[in-house]
Design an enzyme around this catalytic site. Structure first.
Site, PDB file in Angstrom:
ATOM      1  N   TRP A  73       0.859  -1.183   0.000  1.00  0.00           N
ATOM      2  CA  TRP A  73       0.000   0.000   0.000  1.00  0.00           C
ATOM      3  C   TRP A  73       0.894   1.231   0.000  1.00  0.00           C
ATOM      4  O   TRP A  73       1.850   1.299   0.766  1.00  0.00           O
ATOM      5  CB  TRP A  73      -0.900  -0.018   1.239  1.00  0.00           C
ATOM      6  CG  TRP A  73      -2.003   0.993   1.155  1.00  0.00           C
ATOM      7  CD1 TRP A  73      -2.015   2.220   1.727  1.00  0.00           C
ATOM      8  CD2 TRP A  73      -3.227   0.849   0.459  1.00  0.00           C
ATOM      9  NE1 TRP A  73      -3.177   2.868   1.424  1.00  0.00           N
ATOM     10  CE2 TRP A  73      -3.958   2.041   0.638  1.00  0.00           C
ATOM     11  CE3 TRP A  73      -3.784  -0.165  -0.322  1.00  0.00           C
ATOM     12  CZ2 TRP A  73      -5.210   2.244   0.089  1.00  0.00           C
ATOM     13  CZ3 TRP A  73      -5.037   0.040  -0.864  1.00  0.00           C
ATOM     14  CH2 TRP A  73      -5.731   1.229  -0.662  1.00  0.00           C
ATOM     15  N   GLU A 100      -0.132  -5.474   8.367  1.00  0.00           N
ATOM     16  CA  GLU A 100       0.515  -6.780   8.205  1.00  0.00           C
ATOM     17  C   GLU A 100       2.012  -6.757   8.524  1.00  0.00           C
ATOM     18  O   GLU A 100       2.653  -7.807   8.626  1.00  0.00           O
ATOM     19  CB  GLU A 100       0.294  -7.304   6.782  1.00  0.00           C
ATOM     20  CG  GLU A 100      -1.140  -7.682   6.476  1.00  0.00           C
ATOM     21  CD  GLU A 100      -2.058  -6.486   6.181  1.00  0.00           C
ATOM     22  OE1 GLU A 100      -3.279  -6.640   6.357  1.00  0.00           O
ATOM     23  OE2 GLU A 100      -1.552  -5.415   5.778  1.00  0.00           O
ATOM     24  N   CYS A 115       3.455   3.307   4.819  1.00  0.00           N
ATOM     25  CA  CYS A 115       3.071   4.714   4.660  1.00  0.00           C
ATOM     26  C   CYS A 115       1.563   4.808   4.835  1.00  0.00           C
ATOM     27  O   CYS A 115       0.809   4.216   4.059  1.00  0.00           O
ATOM     28  CB  CYS A 115       3.495   5.230   3.288  1.00  0.00           C
ATOM     29  SG  CYS A 115       2.970   6.938   3.001  1.00  0.00           S
ATOM     30  N   VAL A 116       1.172   5.528   5.858  1.00  0.00           N
ATOM     31  CA  VAL A 116      -0.244   5.717   6.149  1.00  0.00           C
ATOM     32  C   VAL A 116      -0.533   7.211   6.031  1.00  0.00           C
ATOM     33  O   VAL A 116       0.046   8.021   6.749  1.00  0.00           O
ATOM     34  CB  VAL A 116      -0.603   5.202   7.559  1.00  0.00           C
ATOM     35  CG1 VAL A 116      -2.108   5.251   7.772  1.00  0.00           C
ATOM     36  CG2 VAL A 116      -0.063   3.789   7.778  1.00  0.00           C
ATOM     37  N   VAL A 117      -1.421   7.546   5.091  1.00  0.00           N
ATOM     38  CA  VAL A 117      -1.774   8.944   4.843  1.00  0.00           C
ATOM     39  C   VAL A 117      -3.146   9.214   5.463  1.00  0.00           C
ATOM     40  O   VAL A 117      -4.094   8.465   5.236  1.00  0.00           O
ATOM     41  CB  VAL A 117      -1.801   9.249   3.328  1.00  0.00           C
ATOM     42  CG1 VAL A 117      -2.176  10.702   3.068  1.00  0.00           C
ATOM     43  CG2 VAL A 117      -0.459   8.904   2.680  1.00  0.00           C
ATOM     44  N   THR A 132     -11.462   9.601   7.600  1.00  0.00           N
ATOM     45  CA  THR A 132     -12.093   8.669   8.538  1.00  0.00           C
ATOM     46  C   THR A 132     -11.110   8.303   9.647  1.00  0.00           C
ATOM     47  O   THR A 132      -9.904   8.542   9.514  1.00  0.00           O
ATOM     48  CB  THR A 132     -12.522   7.378   7.813  1.00  0.00           C
ATOM     49  OG1 THR A 132     -11.341   6.655   7.427  1.00  0.00           O
ATOM     50  CG2 THR A 132     -13.368   7.689   6.580  1.00  0.00           C
ATOM     51  N   HIS A 138      -9.890   5.544  10.227  1.00  0.00           N
ATOM     52  CA  HIS A 138      -9.059   4.416   9.798  1.00  0.00           C
ATOM     53  C   HIS A 138      -7.569   4.706   9.987  1.00  0.00           C
ATOM     54  O   HIS A 138      -6.814   3.835  10.426  1.00  0.00           O
ATOM     55  CB  HIS A 138      -9.350   4.090   8.324  1.00  0.00           C
ATOM     56  CG  HIS A 138      -8.588   2.918   7.793  1.00  0.00           C
ATOM     57  ND1 HIS A 138      -8.889   1.620   8.178  1.00  0.00           N
ATOM     58  CD2 HIS A 138      -7.546   2.832   6.945  1.00  0.00           C
ATOM     59  CE1 HIS A 138      -8.053   0.791   7.572  1.00  0.00           C
ATOM     60  NE2 HIS A 138      -7.230   1.505   6.817  1.00  0.00           N
ATOM     61  N   PHE A 150      11.333   0.863  13.159  1.00  0.00           N
ATOM     62  CA  PHE A 150      10.056   1.439  12.738  1.00  0.00           C
ATOM     63  C   PHE A 150      10.287   2.434  11.604  1.00  0.00           C
ATOM     64  O   PHE A 150      10.762   3.545  11.835  1.00  0.00           O
ATOM     65  CB  PHE A 150       9.407   2.134  13.939  1.00  0.00           C
ATOM     66  CG  PHE A 150       8.000   2.583  13.703  1.00  0.00           C
ATOM     67  CD1 PHE A 150       6.949   1.694  13.851  1.00  0.00           C
ATOM     68  CD2 PHE A 150       7.713   3.894  13.365  1.00  0.00           C
ATOM     69  CE1 PHE A 150       5.637   2.101  13.665  1.00  0.00           C
ATOM     70  CE2 PHE A 150       6.409   4.315  13.174  1.00  0.00           C
ATOM     71  CZ  PHE A 150       5.363   3.416  13.326  1.00  0.00           C
ATOM     72  N   ARG A 165       9.702  12.816   2.698  1.00  0.00           N
ATOM     73  CA  ARG A 165      10.463  11.982   3.628  1.00  0.00           C
ATOM     74  C   ARG A 165      10.993  10.702   2.974  1.00  0.00           C
ATOM     75  O   ARG A 165      11.679   9.912   3.620  1.00  0.00           O
ATOM     76  CB  ARG A 165       9.581  11.623   4.832  1.00  0.00           C
ATOM     77  CG  ARG A 165       9.317  12.825   5.713  1.00  0.00           C
ATOM     78  CD  ARG A 165       8.114  12.621   6.623  1.00  0.00           C
ATOM     79  NE  ARG A 165       7.936  13.767   7.518  1.00  0.00           N
ATOM     80  CZ  ARG A 165       7.421  14.926   7.164  1.00  0.00           C
ATOM     81  NH1 ARG A 165       7.012  15.135   5.916  1.00  0.00           N
ATOM     82  NH2 ARG A 165       7.306  15.911   8.033  1.00  0.00           N
TER      83      ARG A 165
END
Length: 164
Positions: free
Chosen positions: A29, A66, A88-90, A94, A96, A121, A135
């Site tokens: 992702w 995961e 990478c979480v954008v 929501t 989520h 991490f 980044r």
């Protein structure tokens, strides 16, 4: 208690870990970001004289959640001196984002507390895609390179502690 500095290398210089083996786990992702982080890490290992073909293994998982499971499986295999996880979480509209960030952060923290192999991490938790690009080789450098440096330092630290 000794006050002697027990760091394996002076600030700014990375220690060399003989026979270093590192696993990198990258989330698919936001793969354009995680692949840039992975490349940044591989560049550091190469620059430090490690044979990335034989000393660094790269694995892929679907997403950030995961990463913890994959890292735990790699630790159980007892083949690696360090595991790096890249995701990478954008932030979206929501909750989520919060759940995913909390899950992976707590998972990696638990692995580091409970296991003998350091897990580095390398998960970007950002407000925008541009923040991530900045980044992952952009104007703010490459956090993947920083993760590789941390993996080398932590593998050296573990070796040092085991030899005390």
């Amino acid at each position: 208690m000794s006050t002697k500095n027990k760091n394996a290398a002076p600030a700014g210089k990375l220690p060399h870990v003989d026979g270093l083996r590192v696993a990198i786990v990258a989330a698919e992702w936001n793969g354009h970001i995680t692949s840039a982080l992975t490349e940044g890490a591989l560049d550091v290992f190469k620059a430090q004289g490690y044979d990335v073909e034989n000393q660094v293994d790269v694995f892929h998982v679907p997403g950030a959640v995961e990463l913890t499971f994959a890292a735990s499986q790699l630790i159980e295999a007892s083949m690696y001196d360090a595991v790096i996880v890249f995701g990478c979480v954008v932030r979206g509209g929501t909750p989520h984002f919060d759940y995913v960030c909390q899950s992976v952060t707590q998972g990696v923290t638990a692995l580091n507390a409970d296991c003998d192999t350091p897990v580095i991490f390398g998960v970007l938790t950002v407000d925008t895609e541009q923040d991530a690009l900045d980044r992952a080789g952009g104007v703010l450098g490459n956090k993947g390179a920083e993760a590789a440096e941390a993996a080398i330092k932590m593998a050296a630290f573990v070796g040092q502690v085991k030899n005390m």
